[in-house]
Write a protein that holds these residues in place. Structure first.
Motif, mmCIF file in Angstrom:
data_model
loop_
_atom_site.group_PDB
_atom_site.id
_atom_site.type_symbol
_atom_site.label_atom_id
_atom_site.label_comp_id
_atom_site.label_asym_id
_atom_site.label_seq_id
_atom_site.Cartn_x
_atom_site.Cartn_y
_atom_site.Cartn_z
ATOM 1 N N ASN A 12 -0.035 33.788 56.670
ATOM 2 C CA ASN A 12 -0.272 34.325 57.594
ATOM 3 C C ASN A 12 -1.360 35.558 57.261
ATOM 4 O O ASN A 12 -1.697 36.113 56.662
ATOM 5 N N SER A 66 -0.701 40.991 70.879
ATOM 6 C CA SER A 66 0.379 39.938 70.868
ATOM 7 C C SER A 66 1.202 39.504 69.814
ATOM 8 O O SER A 66 2.226 39.157 69.879
ATOM 9 N N LYS A 67 0.818 40.152 68.778
ATOM 10 C CA LYS A 67 1.471 39.991 67.388
ATOM 11 C C LYS A 67 2.385 41.096 67.010
ATOM 12 O O LYS A 67 3.054 40.851 65.896
ATOM 13 N N GLN A 68 2.177 41.926 67.731
ATOM 14 C CA GLN A 68 3.116 43.250 67.499
ATOM 15 C C GLN A 68 4.514 43.131 67.806
ATOM 16 O O GLN A 68 4.943 42.387 68.824
ATOM 17 N N THR A 69 5.518 43.627 66.937
ATOM 18 C CA THR A 69 6.932 43.269 67.127
ATOM 19 C C THR A 69 7.556 44.119 68.277
ATOM 20 O O THR A 69 6.722 45.131 68.638
ATOM 21 N N GLU A 70 8.637 43.873 68.698
ATOM 22 C CA GLU A 70 9.329 44.851 69.776
ATOM 23 C C GLU A 70 9.474 46.291 69.111
ATOM 24 O O GLU A 70 9.715 47.125 69.998
ATOM 25 N N SER A 71 9.828 46.517 67.787
ATOM 26 C CA SER A 71 9.929 47.900 67.278
ATOM 27 C C SER A 71 8.593 48.444 66.991
ATOM 28 O O SER A 71 8.597 49.701 66.357
ATOM 29 N N HIS A 73 6.062 47.572 65.016
ATOM 30 C CA HIS A 73 5.297 47.447 63.893
ATOM 31 C C HIS A 73 4.536 46.132 64.024
ATOM 32 O O HIS A 73 4.697 45.145 64.688
ATOM 33 N N TRP A 74 3.611 45.824 62.890
ATOM 34 C CA TRP A 74 2.997 44.418 62.613
ATOM 35 C C TRP A 74 3.300 43.947 61.366
ATOM 36 O O TRP A 74 3.678 44.612 60.551
ATOM 37 N N SER A 75 3.552 42.594 61.354
ATOM 38 C CA SER A 75 3.783 41.914 60.047
ATOM 39 C C SER A 75 5.063 42.474 59.279
ATOM 40 O O SER A 75 6.270 42.339 59.831
ATOM 41 N N ALA A 77 7.761 45.070 58.281
ATOM 42 C CA ALA A 77 8.188 46.440 58.608
ATOM 43 C C ALA A 77 8.207 47.502 57.447
ATOM 44 O O ALA A 77 8.063 48.659 58.049
ATOM 45 N N THR A 83 0.658 48.068 59.775
ATOM 46 C CA THR A 83 0.753 48.669 61.301
ATOM 47 C C THR A 83 -0.249 49.611 61.302
ATOM 48 O O THR A 83 -1.046 49.499 62.459
#
Length: 218
Positions: A12, A66-71, A73-75, A77, A83
């Motif tokens: 990753n 594009s890699k950001q999550t719906e919550s 944060h990145w990668s 939590a 983030t």
């Protein structure tokens, strides 16, 4: 960094790339944020280079968004520092394309909300006692880069937390060991290292301007 964070990074590339961009972007914190792009001087014949550079930056930042999550944060939590690195990189963009600004601003806002939600009663910014200094220091730099009054209290509390993380081995009040004055990850065992001490010092330096708003000495 602990083995879990290291293992999560295998295969990753997000944490590694974010770390690079975070350090590149944090340099801009010592400059006037509104005049960064105006301070860059290019030769008259560099139009092609500038267009290629702008295109590369746009592609990179769009990839991050594009890699950001719906919550928000990145990668991982439970490590808000990751983030925070993404947010600092997005905020450090000197060549934002107007058509992309709204999309990126939404990503920044969501990321900042995630970071602020991880602020703890003791002033630290972390989850579950994981790498408390590391997460707090890197998150603090992102909040400073955002330059929003709504984060003033969180910033001052985080500063106090970092100051209290400084270690004093041997006889208290005396610098009688080589590790006195340093700061570690903030894990279960007390230790200090150069990387975490640097993160903390950078965060304290860049956030110093927020002390004037309250008159605090932290």
């Amino acid at each position: 960094m602990n083995s879990r964070l290291h293992d999560a990074g295998k295969g990753n590339c997000i944490p590694m790339i974010l770390c690079f961009l975070f350090h590149a972007s944090s340099i801009a914190l010592s400059e006037d944020q509104t005049n960064r792009s105006q301070d860059v001087v290019f030769p008259d014949d560099s139009l092609s280079f500038r267009l290629e550079l702008a295109h590369a930056i746009d592609r990179g930042l769009n990839w991050f968004v594009s890699k950001q999550t719906e919550s928000g944060h990145w990668s991982m939590a439970d490590h808000p520092a990751i983030t925070a690195m993404a947010i600092t990189a997005l905020l450090g963009d000197p060549l934002t394309v107007p058509t992309e600004k709204r999309h990126r601003q939404e990503a920044i806002d969501a990321g900042l909300d995630f970071i602020s939600e991880n602020a703890q009663p003791d002033g630290g910014i972390y989850q579950g006692k994981n790498l408390m200094n590391y997460n707090t220091a890197v998150s603090l730099i992102a909040l400073v880069a955002a330059d929003r009054a709504e984060f003033d209290s969180t910033i001052r509390n985080a500063r106090k937390f970092l100051v209290n993380m400084q270690l004093d081995f041997g006889e208290k009040g005396k610098r009688d060991t080589a590790l006195d004055g340093g700061i570690g990850y903030g894990n279960r065992y007390p230790h200090s290292d150069l990387v975490n001490t640097l993160y903390a010092l950078e965060a304290l330096h860049y956030s110093a301007k927020h002390l004037k708003k309250e008159g605090s000495d932290a």
